[in-house]
Design an enzyme around this catalytic site. Sequence first.
Site, PDB file in Angstrom:
ATOM      1  N   HIS A  34       1.744   4.292  -3.014  1.00  0.00           N
ATOM      2  CA  HIS A  34       1.652   5.695  -3.100  1.00  0.00           C
ATOM      3  C   HIS A  34       2.766   6.414  -3.732  1.00  0.00           C
ATOM      4  O   HIS A  34       2.583   7.460  -4.294  1.00  0.00           O
ATOM      5  CB  HIS A  34       1.899   6.289  -1.529  1.00  0.00           C
ATOM      6  CG  HIS A  34       0.338   6.299  -0.827  1.00  0.00           C
ATOM      7  ND1 HIS A  34      -0.765   6.756  -1.546  1.00  0.00           N
ATOM      8  CD2 HIS A  34      -0.004   5.633   0.491  1.00  0.00           C
ATOM      9  CE1 HIS A  34      -1.909   6.753  -0.622  1.00  0.00           C
ATOM     10  NE2 HIS A  34      -1.548   5.868   0.711  1.00  0.00           N
ATOM     11  N   HIS A  54       0.871  -1.267  -0.075  1.00  0.00           N
ATOM     12  CA  HIS A  54      -0.086   0.121  -0.092  1.00  0.00           C
ATOM     13  C   HIS A  54       0.900   1.387   0.052  1.00  0.00           C
ATOM     14  O   HIS A  54       0.678   2.062  -0.777  1.00  0.00           O
ATOM     15  CB  HIS A  54      -0.950  -0.077   1.144  1.00  0.00           C
ATOM     16  CG  HIS A  54      -1.846   1.237   1.528  1.00  0.00           C
ATOM     17  ND1 HIS A  54      -3.032   1.410   1.103  1.00  0.00           N
ATOM     18  CD2 HIS A  54      -1.373   2.526   1.661  1.00  0.00           C
ATOM     19  CE1 HIS A  54      -3.637   2.506   1.365  1.00  0.00           C
ATOM     20  NE2 HIS A  54      -2.485   3.099   1.939  1.00  0.00           N
ATOM     21  N   GLU A  55       1.876   1.405   1.135  1.00  0.00           N
ATOM     22  CA  GLU A  55       2.609   2.625   1.099  1.00  0.00           C
ATOM     23  C   GLU A  55       3.653   2.648  -0.043  1.00  0.00           C
ATOM     24  O   GLU A  55       3.660   3.940  -0.604  1.00  0.00           O
ATOM     25  CB  GLU A  55       3.377   2.496   2.174  1.00  0.00           C
ATOM     26  CG  GLU A  55       2.566   2.497   3.657  1.00  0.00           C
ATOM     27  CD  GLU A  55       1.661   3.430   3.827  1.00  0.00           C
ATOM     28  OE1 GLU A  55       1.809   4.703   3.331  1.00  0.00           O
ATOM     29  OE2 GLU A  55       0.721   3.412   4.702  1.00  0.00           O
ATOM     30  N   HIS A  71      -9.229   7.952   2.791  1.00  0.00           N
ATOM     31  CA  HIS A  71      -9.354   6.505   3.197  1.00  0.00           C
ATOM     32  C   HIS A  71     -10.939   6.137   3.249  1.00  0.00           C
ATOM     33  O   HIS A  71     -11.095   5.034   3.303  1.00  0.00           O
ATOM     34  CB  HIS A  71      -8.888   6.336   4.600  1.00  0.00           C
ATOM     35  CG  HIS A  71      -7.286   6.732   4.588  1.00  0.00           C
ATOM     36  ND1 HIS A  71      -6.889   7.694   5.366  1.00  0.00           N
ATOM     37  CD2 HIS A  71      -6.243   5.737   4.297  1.00  0.00           C
ATOM     38  CE1 HIS A  71      -5.217   7.758   5.234  1.00  0.00           C
ATOM     39  NE2 HIS A  71      -5.090   6.326   4.464  1.00  0.00           N
ATOM     40  N   GLU A 120      -5.882   6.643  -2.829  1.00  0.00           N
ATOM     41  CA  GLU A 120      -5.783   5.541  -1.784  1.00  0.00           C
ATOM     42  C   GLU A 120      -6.304   4.227  -2.314  1.00  0.00           C
ATOM     43  O   GLU A 120      -5.993   2.930  -1.630  1.00  0.00           O
ATOM     44  CB  GLU A 120      -6.929   5.978  -0.595  1.00  0.00           C
ATOM     45  CG  GLU A 120      -6.042   6.928   0.476  1.00  0.00           C
ATOM     46  CD  GLU A 120      -5.054   6.296   1.237  1.00  0.00           C
ATOM     47  OE1 GLU A 120      -5.311   4.885   1.597  1.00  0.00           O
ATOM     48  OE2 GLU A 120      -4.087   6.629   1.538  1.00  0.00           O
TER      49      GLU A 120
END
Length: 546
Positions: free
Chosen positions: A356, A352-353, A447, A376
Amino acid sequence: MTSHFNVPKRIALVLAIAAAVPAAHAAPPAARALAMQQAQGLLSANRAVLKADAEDVFEARDVAADRDGAEHVRFERRWRGMPVIGGDVVATSARGRFGAASLTLRSALRPTGEARLSKDDAAVEAGSRFRGRVDKVYSNQAVVYARGAAPVLAYEVILSGAQTDAHSGLVKYYVDAASGKVLDVQDLVQTAGAVGTGKSLYYGDLSIATDQKSATKFDLIDTTRGNGAVHDAQGKTVSDLFSILFLNGPVLTDADNVWGNNTTSDRNSVGVDIHYGVGATWDYYKNVHGRTGLSGDGKGIKSYAHTTFKTSTGAITGANAAYVALTNTMFYGDGDAARGFKPVVGIDVAGHEMTHGVTAKTAALAYSGDAGGLNESASDIFGTLVEFYANNANDPGDYRIGEMVRTEPGKALRDMYNQAADGKSFNCYPAGGFDPNLAAGGIHDPHYTSGVGNRFFYLLAEGAVVPAGSGLTPAQLVCNGDTAIAGIGRDKAGKIFYRALTTKFTSNTSYPQARTLTLQAAAELYGAGSPEHTAVARAWSGANVN
């Protein structure tokens, strides 16, 4: 701690490109430079298509290339030296011929008149919205804000300071230079969304790449994946960005190259989990999409273990993880048992990170409005695909984000197929979309708005099939009653979304525009009217994006 929506129909000017195009990949440095130079020349002959003013200047920043020779070059736009926010464009060409332009800018008109506010006035307006203590004006520049109906003069103000319940300690504001109105709020610390969350902790004993400095000193640096390194934040908070980044916390080290002890009593255990998750994400993007590193340049990323975060009450917690685009750095917390979190170092968290970072280097989706939800959602989508790709028996792939880091069995940060179960998120796209200026109050926090994109992707990959143990019915998986939606599988769904993200989305893409652009991606990859193409349309409709 998030980088924090009604936007109009996209101006997408696209000519047909041959179907069945292989996935785009990052071009080598020499080819990148040549593609940028050629695309720059093509822009000059197609300025009307780009909604360009005579004083617009385009600066290339990224290139993706198809194996059939088509090239997708991203450009930032400046007008009279000022960045045009929302003016970015993707130009597609093949064999020296211009083929397509993807942009959201709706007008070739530019602002008239002079700014009534000074830069200091704009900083004061931004500071009044920050709520917490402001320590520093990180930057303040004049821009053309073009995410709305008409471009206006504005200031882009970035403030750092105390974290509050509405945002992290690093926030970007766009302030109208005529009225002083705050037009947009975007949090620059993009987290996994948990507020209040070797010999690895979660994944057993692993074979990992390290860097040997001497017979008794090994560094947690992955020499096989761009020298990505895991550092020790030593308990500092992400809000104290300057002390963390410029102090340059030490790389985790070990004397015998046996790292951790499968428990938190050894500080290196969670470092192994981070190292493993970063490596799995690197391998997924390289082997599935041909992307080597977040920027496609073969360079690894710096990660910090043992980071802390501030809660809405000012308390310190380890229940989070974050990516900071300004510094291209990742941060991981050690958990918070009182809030129900173990160390936040799961594979899907790393995926996920790091996504980004991929988004920041490609579409650069803004962190507010529809674009924030898509930002997101992209991270949740690819974090999930990384988890499936890793295929670790200790953490089988699923469509639940962060389930490994919760202390209570059955809990997760988000369920992609039913995100609204948290009482805050959206499963279905609302009429009028999401307002960028509601991000500060948490109402349209990315989110929460990501639930629309997450539901779309679940339906595209799996169809209206109830996940085991969810207790849902097929009717509860869709927003339009279409319980006959059939999935096309994760691999095809991921390739369609990746192609749209990296070759079509721009910073201001809305959900309805994402529908159009993923349909174009599906047509290019699998053919117009193909089952995959049809499935994309039905899946978006299943999330109420029409």
